[in-house]
Design an enzyme around this catalytic site. Structure first.
Site, short mmCIF file in Angstrom:
data_model
loop_
_atom_site.label_atom_id
_atom_site.label_comp_id
_atom_site.label_asym_id
_atom_site.label_seq_id
_atom_site.Cartn_x
_atom_site.Cartn_y
_atom_site.Cartn_z
N CYS A 182 36.92 33.35 38.93
CA CYS A 182 36.94 34.18 40.97
C CYS A 182 35.48 34.27 41.61
CB CYS A 182 37.49 35.82 40.21
SG CYS A 182 35.99 36.75 39.37
N CYS A 185 29.19 41.55 39.08
CA CYS A 185 30.46 41.71 40.33
C CYS A 185 29.66 42.24 41.56
CB CYS A 185 31.30 41.76 40.08
SG CYS A 185 32.60 41.26 40.47
N HIS A 228 35.50 47.90 26.70
CA HIS A 228 35.09 46.44 27.26
C HIS A 228 34.00 47.35 27.96
CE1 HIS A 228 35.88 43.68 30.79
NE2 HIS A 228 36.51 43.00 29.56
N GLU A 284 32.46 45.73 30.77
CA GLU A 284 32.77 46.34 32.39
C GLU A 284 32.67 47.47 32.38
OE1 GLU A 284 35.44 46.75 35.82
OE2 GLU A 284 35.39 44.77 35.07
N THR A 327 38.55 46.31 36.89
CA THR A 327 38.85 45.47 38.08
C THR A 327 39.93 44.84 37.36
OG1 THR A 327 36.36 44.28 37.58
CG2 THR A 327 36.28 45.84 39.40
N CYS A 367 39.91 44.63 41.70
CA CYS A 367 40.01 43.23 42.32
C CYS A 367 40.86 42.90 42.80
CB CYS A 367 39.21 42.51 41.82
SG CYS A 367 38.74 40.67 42.25
N SER A 405 38.07 37.83 26.59
CA SER A 405 38.75 38.29 28.25
C SER A 405 40.06 38.75 28.17
CB SER A 405 38.79 36.61 28.58
OG SER A 405 38.81 36.50 30.10
N ASN A 420 40.99 39.94 31.35
CA ASN A 420 42.03 39.21 32.18
C ASN A 420 43.29 38.85 31.76
OD1 ASN A 420 41.26 37.04 33.73
ND2 ASN A 420 39.68 37.18 33.20
#
Length: 284
Positions: A12, A99, A127, A129, A167, A195, A223, A225
Site C-alpha cells: 500500500c 504511515c 499490535h 500500530e 487502520t 484505511c 501481518s 491485515n
C-alpha cells in the site's frame, strides 16, 4: 485454469513509502549507522534484506536510549510520544516513516484528550500500530477488540468518548463494536480511521474468494491485515491458503480446481506476488 490476481494486492502507499525511505538512507552513505524502531513493515523478507544491507532493528526504548550519532527510521506502524522524546533527548537523527493515515490518528488522540474525551481504540492491543496510538493518548485510553469488551467498558455514566480504529481492522467488526458501545448511551464521537486501501483490499478479496475454487493469500505471518484477509477469504472459500513466500505454497492446492484467486497483504512485495502468480500458471 483461470488465475485472478487482486488489483489491490501488495504494497500500500504507506508501506511503500516507509520501505523506500530506508533504502534512501542506505544510498546516502554518510557513515551513520541506520536503525529502524521495530521492523519497518511486517514482512520478514524485506526486513531480512535490509538487515543484510546493514540496517539494525531496535525492539525497545532501552535499546534506543543507548544510541547516539545514528539515524533511526520510525516504522510504518508508528510509535508513541515517548519514543520521539528519547530520540530528541539523545540528538538522534529521525526519519519518520509513519504511515500518514496512522499519523492522523496520533493527532486525533492528542486533540480529543485535550477536548476532554476518553480515547477508545478498536484493535489488537498487542499490535505495534495500536501500541503507538495508545502512546499518544493518556492513562485513561482503552483498547477493545471484542463485543464482550465493548459491553463492559469501565467508563463513568455520561463520560465523553472518542472511538478510533486500527487502520487495518475489519470494517464490519468495527461497526458492530461501535453499535455495542452505542447501546450504553454514552456521549460518543466515532471516527472511522480504517484505511481506505484496507477496506478496498478486503472487499476485493471477499469478491474474488466467492468466485473461485481456491484462494491464495500472501503475507507475513505477523501481518495483521494479511490475517484479516485470510479470515475473510476463508469464510467465502474453504480452499484458502495462507503463505508467506512461494516456498510455502502447497503443490496440491491446485488439484481439481478450475479457478484460483490471489491476494496479498499490504506488506507483501510485488515480486513475491508475481512469483506465486507465475508458479500457479505453470504448475496448475
Amino acid at each position: 485454469m483461470e488465475v485472478i490476481v487482486a488489483k489491490t494486492a501488495g504494497f500500500c502507499f504507506g508501506v511503500k513509502r516507509a520501505v523506500d525511505q530506508v533504502y534512501e538512507q542506505l544510498k546516502r552513505n554518510d557513515n551513520k549507522p541506520i536503525y529502524t524502531y521495530g521492523p519497518i513493515i511486517h514482512n520478514e523478507e524485506v526486513v531480512r534484506d535490509l538487515e543484510e544491507k546493514g540496517v539494525t532493528v531496535l525492539h525497545s526504548e532501552e535499546e534506543l536510549a543507548e544510541l547516539h550519532d545514528v539515524v533511526v527510521v520510525i516504522r510504518s506502524h508508528g510509535v508513541g510520544k515517548r519514543v520521539y522524546e528519547i530520540m530528541e533527548e539523545k540528538g538522534i537523527e529521525i526519519v519518520d516513516a509513519t504511515c500518514p493515515f496512522v499519523k492522523k490518528i496520533h493527532r486525533i488522540a492528542v486533540e480529543q484528550n485535550q477536548a476532554g474525551r476518553r480515547l477508545i481504540i478498536v484493535g489488537n492491543e498487542n499490535h505495534p500500530e495500536v501500541q503507538g496510538i495508545k502512546g499518544w493518548g493518556n492513562d485513561n485510553t482503552l483498547v477493545i477488540e471484542t463485543p464482550e469488551q465493548a459491553l463492559s467498558l469501565p467508563v463513568s455514566e455520561g463520560e465523553k468518548l472518542c472511538i478510533v480504529s486500527q487502520t487495518t481492522f475489519n470494517y464490519n467488526k468495527f461497526q458492530d463494536l461501535v453499535e455495542k458501545i452505542s447501546e450504553t448511551s454514552y456521549d460518543i464521537l466515532v471516527l472511522n480511521t480504517i484505511c481506505n486501501a484496507t477496506q478496498e483490499r478486503q472487499v476485493e478479496a471477499k469478491r474474488i474468494a466467492s468466485e473461485v475454487d481456491a484462494m491464495i493469500v500472501i503475507g507475513g505471518k505477523s501481518s495483521s491485515n494479511t490475517q484479516k484477509l485470510y479470515d475473510i477469504c476463508r469464510r467465502e472459500c474453504k480452499n484458502t491458503y495462507y503463505i508467506q513466500t512461494l516456498g510455502d505454497l502447497d503443490p496440491d492446492c491446485g488439484n481439481s480446481v478450475r479457478s484460483v484467486g490471489i491476494t496479498a497483504g499490504a506488506s507483501t512485495p510485488n515480486y513475491i506476488i508475481e512469483e506465486v502468480h507465475t508458479n500457479v500458471r505453470i504448475k496448475f
